[in-house]
Design an enzyme around this catalytic site. Structure first.
Site, mmCIF file in Angstrom:
data_model
loop_
_atom_site.group_PDB
_atom_site.id
_atom_site.type_symbol
_atom_site.label_atom_id
_atom_site.label_comp_id
_atom_site.label_asym_id
_atom_site.label_seq_id
_atom_site.Cartn_x
_atom_site.Cartn_y
_atom_site.Cartn_z
ATOM 1 N N SER A 205 0.402 -0.937 -0.303
ATOM 2 C CA SER A 205 -0.259 -0.028 0.161
ATOM 3 C C SER A 205 0.478 1.412 0.050
ATOM 4 O O SER A 205 0.214 2.014 -0.071
ATOM 5 C CB SER A 205 -0.782 -0.161 1.137
ATOM 6 O OG SER A 205 -0.211 0.461 2.532
ATOM 7 N N LYS A 206 2.314 1.389 0.443
ATOM 8 C CA LYS A 206 2.641 2.465 0.181
ATOM 9 C C LYS A 206 3.396 2.519 -0.674
ATOM 10 O O LYS A 206 2.889 2.000 -2.283
ATOM 11 C CB LYS A 206 4.033 2.286 0.894
ATOM 12 C CG LYS A 206 4.161 1.603 2.044
ATOM 13 C CD LYS A 206 3.002 1.808 4.265
ATOM 14 C CE LYS A 206 2.729 1.108 4.675
ATOM 15 N NZ LYS A 206 3.306 0.926 5.700
ATOM 16 N N VAL A 207 3.947 4.379 -0.584
ATOM 17 C CA VAL A 207 4.594 5.132 -1.956
ATOM 18 C C VAL A 207 5.236 4.938 -2.672
ATOM 19 O O VAL A 207 5.214 4.883 -3.861
ATOM 20 C CB VAL A 207 4.029 6.799 -1.732
ATOM 21 C CG1 VAL A 207 2.639 6.762 -0.929
ATOM 22 C CG2 VAL A 207 5.175 6.693 -0.540
#
Ligand SMILES: *Cc1c(COP(=O)(O)O)cnc(C)c1O
Length: 427
Positions: A205-207
């Site tokens: 989910s992280k950028v």
């Protein structure tokens, strides 16, 4: 009577504000596929295997991620949680020590402290940024405090200026949990580079993502050497592979570690993803800026107030505070559900503050209970954190993928809030 027939909102089957799809996440690229194939064919799938002629992806990623952040050293890890654990161990934090942790964060910020047998001391958040309140942190300092673990949450940053001041005054080191803030800029310098150590997650989910993965960055060489051993069973890099078995990780044994190594496959994905990071961060930040401005004009949906030092945010999750009286006084879960139906996009409340979270139950696992006095210290039940509780009751969150869309797509989000307030009695 619309209120009785419930026929205006998409959540009751009426036409939605929008049907068009939103950008999805994660995004594979031809470079990412090439990098992964390269590893599969190289004969080297982990750093703890014998050397092959091809360069190690893990070391290459470490080099590039350190350069991106403008620091000297980076040690990749299997995930963000293990990055936090070795960051704490690198500072020699252990039993009897206290670490200050904000109550609103992902559970790993606090569970990593438990995993090194230290005690997480939960503190309330700042109402503007929803990050650690520096005043609350100051009030929580005792003679046992060994670190302040600040989290840069959602799309903001903890007040770095005030935290560095507190750290200087008390001599207590700052660790940054930058798992949600890759590439955020505070007065020209990147999140994760202000404290003694900065920890990142590359979970899906992280950028910036490799599916799973993590890293610790630092400018301190001694800390770097400890971090290497802590994540690879007490082994460090040597430049010349050992004659005997071709290994590049060799026993050092200065400090006992564990296996938290990032696999070559995950490192390859990260190498494929890193070149897009900056452009994606820019696009999300511009869309968030625009949405903030329009929502502020609407009035009953309040964007976060940006701290003066935050020059360019990293939008991990976009969060706004809703005035629920304009939405029929419904619980925030209902408002999120109605928004999601209008936009075909997921909206959800903030994570619950840790003292109310099903994920944070230190007393449920005997490994954390090695002394009787500790049970009292670890029970979050009686604690109260009014600012975090209010943020959770009124905060509406949306994942960053939507912010890779266009500015006019942001107008759909505004239209959905407006529609909900118009038919508030249907929510
Ligand atoms: C994601 C996250 C972590 C943990 O990362 P994992 O890779 O899931 O172990 C830690 N802290 C924060 C604030 C996070 O968002």
């Amino acid at each position: 009577m619309a209120a009785i027939c419930k026929r205006n909102l998409a959540v009751h089957g009426a036409p939605p504000v929008r049907r068009k799809a939103w950008p999805s996440w994660p995004i594979s690229t031809p470079e990412t596929e090439q990098e992964v194939l390269g590893v599969l064919r190289s004969g080297r799938w982990t750093i703890s295997g014998p050397a092959v002629p091809a360069p190690l992806r893990e070391r290459e990623f470490a080099r590039r991620f350190a350069a991106y952040n403008g620091v000297r050293f980076c040690v990749p890890t299997a995930n963000g949680s293990s990055a936090l654990i070795i960051a704490l161990e690198a500072l020699d934090i252990g039993p009897g020590d206290e670490v200050i942790v904000p109550v609103l964060t992902w559970v790993a910020t606090a569970s990593s402290v438990l995993r090194v047998n230290a005690t997480p001391v939960l503190v309330d958040i700042d109402a503007d940024t929803l990050c650690l309140s520096v005043n609350a942190a100051r009030a929580a300092v005792t003679e046992r405090t060994r670190a302040i673990l600040a989290v840069h949450l959602h799309h903001s940053m903890a007040d770095i200026d005030a935290l560095l001041q507190l750290s200087r005054e008390t001599g207590i080191p700052l660790i940054e949990d930058a798992a949600q803030a890759h590439g955020a800029l505070w007065r020209g310098q990147r999140a994760g580079t202000f404290g003694r150590l900065g920890a990142f997650s590359f979970q899906q989910s992280k950028v910036l993502t490799g599916g799973e993965g993590g890293a610790v960055i630092t400018n301190d060489e001694h800390t770097y050497e400890r971090l290497q051993e802590l994540r690879a069973d007490s082994r460090r890099w040597v430049d010349q592979p050992r004659d005997l078995d071709g290994m590049q990780l060799v026993a050092s044994g200065q400090i006992m570690g564990a296996n938290y190594c990032l696999s070559e496959l995950h490192a390859a994905i990260l190498l494929g993803q890193l070149p897009q990071l900056e452009e994606q961060l820019e696009r999300r930040a511009a869309n968030a800026e625009y949405l903030d401005r329009v929502l502020k004009a609407v009035g009953y949906v309040q964007p976060l107030r940006q701290p003066a030092g935050l020059q360019r945010r990293a939008v991990y999750e976009y969060v706004v505070r809703v005035d629920r009286t304009k939405f029929g006084d419904r619980p925030v879960e209902r408002i999120c559900k109605a928004l999601a139906a209008e936009l075909q996009l997921s909206f959800y409340p903030t994570d619950p503050p840790l003292h109310r979270s099903a994920l944070y139950r230190p007393l449920s696992n005997r490994r954390f209970l090695f002394s009787p006095e500790r049970a009292g210290q670890l029970d979050p039940g009686p604690l109260r954190f009014p600012v975090a509780e209010a943020a959770h009751a009124n905060g509406v969150v949306c994942h960053h993928a939507a912010f890779l869309a266009t500015q006019s797509d942001m107008d759909d989000i505004v239209a959905a809030f407006e529609k909900l307030s118009r038919y508030a009695d249907e929510i």
